[in-house]
Design an enzyme around this catalytic site. Structure first.
Site, PDB file in Angstrom:
ATOM      1  N   GLY A   1      53.294  35.501  41.293  1.00 34.62           N
ATOM      2  CA  GLY A   1      52.527  36.221  42.299  1.00 34.62           C
ATOM      3  C   GLY A   1      51.119  35.657  42.352  1.00 34.62           C
TER       4      GLY A   1
ATOM      5  N   GLN B   1      42.073  36.250  43.653  1.00 35.79           N
ATOM      6  CA  GLN B   1      42.068  35.231  42.596  1.00 35.79           C
ATOM      7  C   GLN B   1      41.609  33.857  43.083  1.00 35.79           C
ATOM      8  OE1 GLN B   1      46.217  36.470  41.400  1.00 35.79           O
ATOM      9  NE2 GLN B   1      45.451  35.806  39.406  1.00 35.79           N
TER      10      GLN B   1
ATOM     11  N   CYS C   1      48.789  36.653  33.528  1.00 29.03           N
ATOM     12  CA  CYS C   1      47.980  36.558  34.743  1.00 29.03           C
ATOM     13  C   CYS C   1      47.379  35.169  34.813  1.00 29.03           C
ATOM     14  CB  CYS C   1      46.870  37.612  34.721  1.00 29.03           C
ATOM     15  SG  CYS C   1      45.860  37.596  36.214  1.00 29.03           S
ATOM     16  N   LEU C   2      47.443  34.554  35.979  1.00 32.22           N
ATOM     17  CA  LEU C   2      46.896  33.203  36.124  1.00 32.22           C
ATOM     18  C   LEU C   2      45.380  33.188  35.913  1.00 32.22           C
ATOM     19  CD1 LEU C   2      49.036  32.037  39.183  1.00 32.22           C
ATOM     20  CD2 LEU C   2      49.282  31.288  36.792  1.00 32.22           C
TER      21      LEU C   2
ATOM     22  N   HIS D   1      50.707  44.613  40.154  1.00 30.66           N
ATOM     23  CA  HIS D   1      49.714  43.722  39.533  1.00 30.66           C
ATOM     24  C   HIS D   1      48.851  43.052  40.620  1.00 30.66           C
ATOM     25  CE1 HIS D   1      48.792  40.421  36.397  1.00 30.66           C
ATOM     26  NE2 HIS D   1      48.380  39.874  37.521  1.00 30.66           N
ATOM     27  N   GLU D   2      49.499  42.576  41.686  1.00 30.72           N
ATOM     28  CA  GLU D   2      48.742  41.903  42.763  1.00 30.72           C
ATOM     29  C   GLU D   2      47.885  42.897  43.537  1.00 30.72           C
ATOM     30  OE1 GLU D   2      48.772  39.009  42.192  1.00 30.72           O
ATOM     31  OE2 GLU D   2      50.710  38.753  41.226  1.00 30.72           O
TER      32      GLU D   2
ATOM     33  N   HIS E   1      44.690  43.457  41.755  1.00 33.24           N
ATOM     34  CA  HIS E   1      43.689  42.396  41.970  1.00 33.24           C
ATOM     35  C   HIS E   1      42.880  42.660  43.232  1.00 33.24           C
ATOM     36  CE1 HIS E   1      44.366  39.380  38.878  1.00 33.24           C
ATOM     37  NE2 HIS E   1      45.665  39.289  39.134  1.00 33.24           N
TER      38      HIS E   1
HETATM   39  O1  GNR Z   1      52.549  34.534  37.100  1.00 34.84           O
HETATM   40  C1  GNR Z   1      52.415  35.721  36.808  1.00 34.84           C
HETATM   41  N1  GNR Z   1      53.305  36.289  35.971  1.00 34.84           N
HETATM   42  C2  GNR Z   1      53.378  37.635  35.760  1.00 34.84           C
HETATM   43  C3  GNR Z   1      54.183  38.062  34.704  1.00 34.84           C
HETATM   44  C4  GNR Z   1      54.325  39.392  34.459  1.00 34.84           C
HETATM   45  C5  GNR Z   1      53.697  40.312  35.257  1.00 34.84           C
HETATM   46  C6  GNR Z   1      52.873  39.915  36.286  1.00 34.84           C
HETATM   47  C7  GNR Z   1      52.721  38.582  36.542  1.00 34.84           C
HETATM   48  S1  GNR Z   1      51.730  38.062  37.872  1.00 34.84           S
HETATM   49  C8  GNR Z   1      51.270  36.481  37.323  1.00 34.84           C
HETATM   50  C9  GNR Z   1      50.523  35.733  38.391  1.00 34.84           C
HETATM   51  C10 GNR Z   1      49.208  36.434  38.651  1.00 34.84           C
HETATM   52  O2  GNR Z   1      48.258  36.362  37.927  1.00 34.84           O
HETATM   53  N2  GNR Z   1      49.158  37.183  39.696  1.00 34.84           N
HETATM   54  O3  GNR Z   1      48.048  37.883  39.949  1.00 34.84           O
HETATM   55 NI    NI Z   2      47.124  38.254  38.035  1.00 33.15          NI
END
Ligand code: GNR
Ligand code: NI
Length: 169
Positions: free
Chosen positions: A46, A51, A91-92, A133-134, A137
Site C-alpha cells: 500500500g 508518504q 511501513c515504507l 493503515h493508509e 497516513h
Molecule cells: O508495504 C507495507 N506492508 C504492510 C504490511 C502490514 C501492514 C501494513 C502494510 S502497509 C506497507 C506500505 C506502507 O507503508 N503503506 O503506508
Molecule cells: Ni505506511
C-alpha cells in the site's frame, strides 16, 4: 511515469492531514500511476499520498500474491468497522521494522475511483488492515502511534540500528 521519493519517520511532513481531491483530471491519473509504480518498486502492499509529500486524499493498495489487483481509493471514508484482528505491520516510512497492531477485522469504505465515480469496498483481513493503515497516513497518523511508549521506543531504537547497518553496508 515516475518513481516518487518516500518520506521517512520522523519527517514532520508525515503528520500533515490530507485535503479532499476535487479534480479528477489527467494530473490525478498520472499521480495515481506514479503511486502504484513507486509502491510496486518498493515491494509495498500500500502507499498513501502523504508518504510522497502530496497532501491529498489518495491511497493505493495491492495485497494480491500476483501483484496484479491494484486498488486506488480517492476521498475514502470508513462507513462501518467490525471485529478486531492483530496483524504484524510494516511501513515504507519505517524501513525494516515491524510491530503487531490491533485494528478492525473488516471495514466498509465509501470512496471514489480515479475517474471520480463513487465506489464501495468491503474488505476483511489483510486488505482491511492495509486500507486502515493508509487512511491513517492521510490523517497524519502512523502505525507506531498505536504502540505503548515502551514498545514504541524499542521499535524506534531498532529503526535507528537498521539505518546504521544500511548506511555501513
Ligand atoms: O508495504 C507495507 N506492508 C504492510 C504490511 C502490514 C501492514 C501494513 C502494510 S502497509 C506497507 C506500505 C506502507 O507503508 N503503506 O503506508
Ligand atoms: Ni505506511
Amino acid at each position: 511515469m515516475s518513481i516518487l521519493s518516500i518520506l521517512e519517520f520522523p519527517d514532520p511532513r508525515l503528520r500533515t492531514r490530507a485535503e479532499p481531491v476535487t479534480r479528477f483530471d489527467p494530473k490525478l491519473q498520472q499521480f495515481v500511476a506514479d503511486l502504484f509504480e513507486t509502491m510496486y518498486l518498493a515491494h509495498g502492499v500500500g502507499l498513501a499520498a502523504t508518504q510522497v509529500n502530496v497532501h491529498e486524499r489518495v491511497l493505493v493498495a495491492d495485497m494480491s500474491e500476483g501483484r496484479n489487483q491494484p486498488l486506488a481509493l480517492i476521498n475514502a471514508q470508513i462507513l462501518e468497522k467490525d471485529g478486531s484482528q492483530v496483524y504484524q505491520e510494516g511501513c515504507l516510512s519505517f524501513p525494516g521494522v515491524y510491530a503487531d497492531i490491533t485494528r478492525a477485522l473488516s471495514v466498509k469504505v465509501k470512496a471514489q475511483d480515479v475517474d471520480g465515480k463513487q465506489i464501495m469496498v468491503e474488505a476483511e483481513g489483510p486488505l482491511a488492515v492495509c486500507i486502515q493503515h493508509e487512511m491513517d497516513h492521510l490523517e497524519g497518523k502512523v502505525f507506531v502511534d498505536y504502540l505503548s511508549p515502551l514498545k514504541r521506543s524499542l521499535l524506534l531504537k531498532r529503526l535507528d540500528k537498521q539505518r546504521k547497518q544500511a548506511a555501513s553496508a
